[in-house]
Design an enzyme around this catalytic site. Structure first.
Site, PDB file in Angstrom:
ATOM      1  N   ASN A  10       0.702  -1.201  -0.019  1.00 13.25           N
ATOM      2  CA  ASN A  10       0.057  -0.013  -0.060  1.00 13.25           C
ATOM      3  C   ASN A  10       1.003   1.127  -0.076  1.00 13.25           C
ATOM      4  OD1 ASN A  10      -2.051   2.208   0.677  1.00 13.25           O
ATOM      5  ND2 ASN A  10      -2.489   1.417   2.503  1.00 13.25           N
ATOM      6  N   LYS A  12      -0.126   4.260  -0.250  1.00 11.88           N
ATOM      7  CA  LYS A  12      -0.525   5.428   0.411  1.00 11.88           C
ATOM      8  C   LYS A  12      -0.436   6.617  -0.474  1.00 11.88           C
ATOM      9  CE  LYS A  12      -0.033   3.304   4.460  1.00 11.88           C
ATOM     10  NZ  LYS A  12       0.168   3.340   6.465  1.00 11.88           N
ATOM     11  N   HIS A  96      -9.561   1.278   5.055  1.00 13.91           N
ATOM     12  CA  HIS A  96      -8.194   1.411   5.972  1.00 13.91           C
ATOM     13  C   HIS A  96      -8.445   2.433   6.816  1.00 13.91           C
ATOM     14  CE1 HIS A  96      -4.156   2.669   6.611  1.00 13.91           C
ATOM     15  NE2 HIS A  96      -3.612   1.423   6.062  1.00 13.91           N
ATOM     16  N   GLU A  98      -6.648   4.805   8.062  1.00 16.39           N
ATOM     17  CA  GLU A  98      -6.456   6.091   7.756  1.00 16.39           C
ATOM     18  C   GLU A  98      -7.481   6.642   7.240  1.00 16.39           C
ATOM     19  OE1 GLU A  98      -2.736   5.272   5.648  1.00 16.39           O
ATOM     20  OE2 GLU A  98      -1.884   4.737   7.339  1.00 16.39           O
ATOM     21  N   GLU A 166      -5.225  -4.903  10.502  1.00 15.68           N
ATOM     22  CA  GLU A 166      -4.118  -3.849  10.721  1.00 15.68           C
ATOM     23  C   GLU A 166      -4.384  -2.888  12.267  1.00 15.68           C
ATOM     24  OE1 GLU A 166      -2.225  -2.754   6.785  1.00 15.68           O
ATOM     25  OE2 GLU A 166      -3.938  -1.293   7.110  1.00 15.68           O
ATOM     26  N   GLY A 172       2.807   2.119  11.068  1.00 13.82           N
ATOM     27  CA  GLY A 172       3.949   3.209  10.681  1.00 13.82           C
ATOM     28  C   GLY A 172       4.841   3.530  11.903  1.00 13.82           C
ATOM     29  N   SER A 211       3.822  -2.149  10.329  1.00 15.87           N
ATOM     30  CA  SER A 211       5.251  -2.384  10.709  1.00 15.87           C
ATOM     31  C   SER A 211       5.784  -3.795  10.129  1.00 15.87           C
ATOM     32  CB  SER A 211       5.552  -1.917  11.923  1.00 15.87           C
ATOM     33  OG  SER A 211       5.196  -0.603  12.145  1.00 15.87           O
TER      34      SER A 211
HETATM   35  P1  13P Z   1       3.182   0.402   7.715  1.00 17.24           P
HETATM   36  O1  13P Z   1       3.764  -0.926   7.020  1.00 17.24           O
HETATM   37  O2  13P Z   1       3.933   1.471   6.904  1.00 17.24           O
HETATM   38  O3  13P Z   1       3.188   0.058   9.065  1.00 17.24           O
HETATM   39  O4  13P Z   1       1.681   0.543   7.180  1.00 17.24           O
HETATM   40  C1  13P Z   1       0.835  -0.519   7.245  1.00 17.24           C
HETATM   41  C2  13P Z   1      -0.383  -0.285   6.548  1.00 17.24           C
HETATM   42  O5  13P Z   1      -1.183   0.854   6.852  1.00 17.24           O
HETATM   43  C3  13P Z   1      -0.609  -0.906   5.401  1.00 17.24           C
HETATM   44  O6  13P Z   1      -1.960  -0.498   4.834  1.00 17.24           O
END
Ligand code: 13P
Length: 260
Positions: A10, A12, A96, A98, A166, A172, A211
């Site tokens: 992803n 983003k 997601h 976010e 997740e 992150g 992560s």
């Molecule tokens: P990270 O791997 O950067 O922690 O992000 C995970 C994520 O949100 C994937 O959709």
């Protein structure tokens, strides 16, 4: 049927034309693994068709990161599931955390979007996960079951979906749950899916995200009921993502051997 191990990146809100080099590099370094594990990149919409053009011939797939709740119409700045499909996508990430946070997406909207993507022939990657507070309060599994109940399409819409667990606090941050916590959560999700879909629920891939890195991928991907990963930061560079894909392939090889 979907591959039994899926590694999805992803990106983003990252990625410009120059970053297509990473996709080309990834396709070159992981092409021989593409049959055994599912390899997916979900770039920003601006790069989707170009990423699809590189990945498809290498046996890999692309995906969108979101879509609108409507099929088409007067929604300036939004993108429909049909447009993602037209740009070459196979998958769409839906719900997601976010987007749930930044755009107030509710479980109900997530479910509507997931049903819409399925009717367009795309596979939704439906995201669920608890906050740190919920984890600390001991309600992580209850929260995720509640999200599944609200977000997953009705069983009569078909079972061609992917779930991504997740934990919000792991995204992150460099922090990850213990293997036992991942195992318990993925088992709870599997149980929920089997109750909802019957035997088809046993074949739905449940990805772990948060992560996931080259140095923890072997361990996390080997946890029972973990069928792949949804990778943020570590999917941006082909060198890192290809190591995670290789870890997925190792786990897949061991599982296949154990099953025969
Ligand atoms: P990270 O791997 O950067 O922690 O992000 C995970 C994520 O949100 C994937 O959709």
């Amino acid at each position: 049927m979907r591959p039994q191990m899926i590694l999805a990146g992803n990106w983003k809100m990252n990625g410009l034309t120059a970053d297509l080099e990473e996709v080309t590099r990834l396709a070159a370094t992981t092409a021989e693994m593409a049959g055994e594990v599912g390899i997916v990149i979900c770039p920003p919409a601006t790069l989707l068709s170009r990423v699809s053009d590189v990945l498809k011939p290498a046996g890999m797939a692309s995906g969108g990161q979101n879509c609108h709740i409507a099929v088409k119409g007067a929604h300036t700045g939004d993108i429909s599931a049909q447009m993602l499909k037209d740009a070459g996508a196979t998958y769409v990430i839906i719900g997601h955390s976010e987007r749930r946070t930044d755009h107030g997406e509710t479980d109900g909207r997530v479910r509507t979007k997931a049903e819409l993507t399925m009717s367009e022939g795309l596979v939704p990657i439906i995201c669920v996960g608890e906050t740190l507070k919920e984890r600390e309060n001991g309600v992580a599994i209850t929260v995720v079951e509640h999200q599944l109940t609200g977000s997953v399409p009705a069983a009569d819409k078909g079972a061609d979906i992917v779930i991504a667990y997740e934990p919000v606090w792991a995204i992150g941050t460099g922090r990850v749950p213990t293997n036992q916590d991942i195992a318990d959560m993925h088992k709870a999700i599997r149980t929920w899916l089997e109750a909802h879909y019957g035997s088809k629920g046993s074949d739905i891939a449940i990805l772990y995200g948060g992560s996931l890195k080259p140095d923890n991928a072997d361990e996390i991907l080997a946890v029972e009921n973990v069928n792949g990963g949804l990778v943020g930061g570590a999917s941006l560079k082909a060198e890192d993502f290809s190591k995670i894909i290789a870890a997925g392939q190792r786990v897949q090889t061991i599982r296949r051997a154990a099953a025969t």
